[in-house]
Design a protein around this motif. Structure first.
Motif, PDB file in Angstrom:
ATOM      1  N   PRO A   1       0.915  -4.038   7.757  1.00 48.27           N
ATOM      2  CA  PRO A   1       2.217  -3.424   7.539  1.00 48.27           C
ATOM      3  C   PRO A   1       2.779  -3.693   6.131  1.00 48.27           C
ATOM      4  N   ALA A   2       2.245  -4.663   5.435  1.00 46.64           N
ATOM      5  CA  ALA A   2       2.655  -4.891   4.051  1.00 46.64           C
ATOM      6  C   ALA A   2       2.116  -3.790   3.137  1.00 46.64           C
ATOM      7  N   VAL A   3       1.102  -3.057   3.594  1.00 46.27           N
ATOM      8  CA  VAL A   3       0.493  -1.981   2.810  1.00 46.27           C
ATOM      9  C   VAL A   3       1.006  -0.611   3.254  1.00 46.27           C
ATOM     10  N   ALA A   4       1.023  -0.359   4.573  1.00 45.57           N
ATOM     11  CA  ALA A   4       1.409   0.958   5.083  1.00 45.57           C
ATOM     12  C   ALA A   4       1.961   0.844   6.492  1.00 45.57           C
ATOM     13  N   ILE A   5       2.858   1.773   6.824  1.00 43.07           N
ATOM     14  CA  ILE A   5       3.378   1.921   8.175  1.00 43.07           C
ATOM     15  C   ILE A   5       3.397   3.413   8.495  1.00 43.07           C
ATOM     16  N   ALA A   6       3.512   3.726   9.761  1.00 43.21           N
ATOM     17  CA  ALA A   6       3.736   5.099  10.202  1.00 43.21           C
ATOM     18  C   ALA A   6       5.167   5.156  10.729  1.00 43.21           C
ATOM     19  N   VAL A   7       5.875   6.240  10.422  1.00 48.40           N
ATOM     20  CA  VAL A   7       7.284   6.340  10.802  1.00 48.40           C
ATOM     21  C   VAL A   7       7.544   7.688  11.454  1.00 48.40           C
ATOM     22  N   GLY A   8       8.269   7.652  12.572  1.00 49.79           N
ATOM     23  CA  GLY A   8       8.654   8.874  13.269  1.00 49.79           C
ATOM     24  C   GLY A   8       9.371   8.553  14.552  1.00 49.79           C
ATOM     25  N   ASP A   9       9.903   9.582  15.178  1.00 50.83           N
ATOM     26  CA  ASP A   9      10.590   9.383  16.457  1.00 50.83           C
ATOM     27  C   ASP A   9       9.614   9.013  17.560  1.00 50.83           C
ATOM     28  N   THR A  10       8.376   9.529  17.472  1.00 52.54           N
ATOM     29  CA  THR A  10       7.329   9.215  18.437  1.00 52.54           C
ATOM     30  C   THR A  10       6.033   8.969  17.661  1.00 52.54           C
ATOM     31  N   PRO A  11       5.031   8.335  18.275  1.00 50.70           N
ATOM     32  CA  PRO A  11       3.754   8.155  17.582  1.00 50.70           C
ATOM     33  C   PRO A  11       3.121   9.490  17.171  1.00 50.70           C
ATOM     34  N   GLU A  12       3.301  10.530  17.987  1.00 51.61           N
ATOM     35  CA  GLU A  12       2.736  11.846  17.682  1.00 51.61           C
ATOM     36  C   GLU A  12       3.382  12.479  16.450  1.00 51.61           C
ATOM     37  N   GLU A  13       4.639  12.168  16.185  1.00 49.27           N
ATOM     38  CA  GLU A  13       5.357  12.741  15.046  1.00 49.27           C
ATOM     39  C   GLU A  13       5.319  11.850  13.812  1.00 49.27           C
ATOM     40  N   ALA A  14       4.755  10.664  13.931  1.00 49.82           N
ATOM     41  CA  ALA A  14       4.796   9.699  12.832  1.00 49.82           C
ATOM     42  C   ALA A  14       3.957  10.153  11.646  1.00 49.82           C
ATOM     43  N   ARG A  15       4.446   9.843  10.460  1.00 55.04           N
ATOM     44  CA  ARG A  15       3.692  10.097   9.233  1.00 55.04           C
ATOM     45  C   ARG A  15       3.533   8.790   8.484  1.00 55.04           C
ATOM     46  N   ILE A  16       2.483   8.724   7.690  1.00 49.71           N
ATOM     47  CA  ILE A  16       2.167   7.476   7.003  1.00 49.71           C
ATOM     48  C   ILE A  16       3.020   7.333   5.749  1.00 49.71           C
ATOM     49  N   LEU A  17       3.487   6.113   5.553  1.00 50.45           N
ATOM     50  CA  LEU A  17       4.235   5.747   4.360  1.00 50.45           C
ATOM     51  C   LEU A  17       3.598   4.487   3.789  1.00 50.45           C
ATOM     52  N   VAL A  18       3.522   4.417   2.485  1.00 45.99           N
ATOM     53  CA  VAL A  18       2.808   3.339   1.819  1.00 45.99           C
ATOM     54  C   VAL A  18       3.750   2.580   0.899  1.00 45.99           C
ATOM     55  N   ALA A  19       3.572   1.262   0.859  1.00 48.02           N
ATOM     56  CA  ALA A  19       4.370   0.411  -0.033  1.00 48.02           C
ATOM     57  C   ALA A  19       3.682   0.381  -1.392  1.00 48.02           C
ATOM     58  N   TYR A  20       4.121   1.280  -2.273  1.00 49.16           N
ATOM     59  CA  TYR A  20       3.624   1.284  -3.646  1.00 49.16           C
ATOM     60  C   TYR A  20       4.672   1.962  -4.511  1.00 49.16           C
ATOM     61  N   SER A  21       4.596   1.758  -5.798  1.00 46.80           N
ATOM     62  CA  SER A  21       5.647   2.238  -6.692  1.00 46.80           C
ATOM     63  C   SER A  21       5.332   3.577  -7.335  1.00 46.80           C
ATOM     64  N   GLY A  22       4.371   4.304  -6.814  1.00 50.63           N
ATOM     65  CA  GLY A  22       4.071   5.615  -7.346  1.00 50.63           C
ATOM     66  C   GLY A  22       2.923   5.609  -8.339  1.00 50.63           C
ATOM     67  N   GLY A  23       2.392   4.435  -8.652  1.00 49.04           N
ATOM     68  CA  GLY A  23       1.224   4.346  -9.524  1.00 49.04           C
ATOM     69  C   GLY A  23      -0.019   4.598  -8.698  1.00 49.04           C
ATOM     70  N   GLU A  24      -0.976   3.713  -8.777  1.00 49.04           N
ATOM     71  CA  GLU A  24      -2.196   3.841  -7.974  1.00 49.04           C
ATOM     72  C   GLU A  24      -1.938   3.415  -6.540  1.00 49.04           C
ATOM     73  N   LEU A  25      -2.530   4.159  -5.629  1.00 49.26           N
ATOM     74  CA  LEU A  25      -2.444   3.794  -4.217  1.00 49.26           C
ATOM     75  C   LEU A  25      -3.219   2.515  -3.962  1.00 49.26           C
ATOM     76  N   PRO A  26      -2.781   1.737  -2.985  1.00 48.35           N
ATOM     77  CA  PRO A  26      -3.585   0.585  -2.594  1.00 48.35           C
ATOM     78  C   PRO A  26      -4.982   1.072  -2.200  1.00 48.35           C
ATOM     79  N   PRO A  27      -6.049   0.338  -2.540  1.00 46.05           N
ATOM     80  CA  PRO A  27      -7.406   0.799  -2.256  1.00 46.05           C
ATOM     81  C   PRO A  27      -7.666   1.065  -0.776  1.00 46.05           C
ATOM     82  N   GLU A  28      -7.017   0.308   0.106  1.00 41.63           N
ATOM     83  CA  GLU A  28      -7.198   0.521   1.551  1.00 41.63           C
ATOM     84  C   GLU A  28      -6.735   1.899   1.974  1.00 41.63           C
ATOM     85  N   VAL A  29      -5.679   2.400   1.320  1.00 42.84           N
ATOM     86  CA  VAL A  29      -5.131   3.725   1.643  1.00 42.84           C
ATOM     87  C   VAL A  29      -5.966   4.799   0.953  1.00 42.84           C
ATOM     88  N   ALA A  30      -6.349   4.562  -0.282  1.00 42.72           N
ATOM     89  CA  ALA A  30      -7.158   5.550  -1.027  1.00 42.72           C
ATOM     90  C   ALA A  30      -8.440   5.878  -0.269  1.00 42.72           C
TER      91      ALA A  30
END
Length: 115
Positions: free
Chosen positions: A81-110
Motif C-alpha cells: 500500500p505504500a506503492v499503490a492502492i485501489a480506490v472506489g465505492d466497490t472492488p468492481e469499481e476501484a481504480r489503481i492509484l500510485v504514490a509517485y510525484s509524476g516522474g517515473e512510475l515505481p518499477p513494481e507498477v511499470a
C-alpha cells in the motif's frame, strides 16, 4: 478480481463551457496517490477510507468550494500500500492509484502496464 485501469482527464477547448481540470488524487494514511492508466491489477482486501481533496481549478475565486469526498481504499495484490492502492465505492469499481510525484512510475507498477 482482475481490473484493467485507464485514466482520462477532462479538458476545455474553444469557447463553450469548461470542465474540471483537476487530476484524480486521493490521500490515504498521509500519502498522496494519483491515477495511472493501462495497469492490469487485482483488487485485494479492504484497507479503509481514502480522501479525495476538493478540486480548486478556479483558484477559489467563485466562492463555491467543494467538500472533500471519501471512498474506500483496497489493497492491490502483489503491491505494498505504500506503492499503490485501489480506490472506489466497490472492488468492481476501484481504480489503481500510485504514490509517485509524476516522474517515473515505481518499477513494481511499470511491470503491470500493458502486459
Amino acid at each position: 478480481m482482475l481490473v484493467s485501469a485507464a485514466a482520462c482527464t477532462a479538458d476545455s477547448s474553444g469557447g463553450g463551457g469548461g470542465s474540471a481540470s483537476c487530476a484524480y488524487r486521493v490521500t490515504y494514511r498521509d500519502r498522496t496517490y494519483q491515477d495511472v492508466a493501462n495497469v492490469d491489477f487485482t483488487v485485494g482486501g479492504k484497507l479503509g477510507p481514502a480522501t479525495q481533496p476538493p478540486c480548486d481549478d478556479t483558484g477559489s475565486q467563485g466562492g463555491d468550494e467543494e467538500a472533500a469526498t471519501t471512498e474506500t481504499a483496497y489493497e492491490v495484490d502483489g503491491l505494498s500500500p505504500a506503492v499503490a492502492i485501489a480506490v472506489g465505492d466497490t472492488p468492481e469499481e476501484a481504480r489503481i492509484l500510485v504514490a509517485y510525484s509524476g516522474g517515473e512510475l515505481p518499477p513494481e507498477v511499470a511491470e503491470l502496464i500493458d502486459k
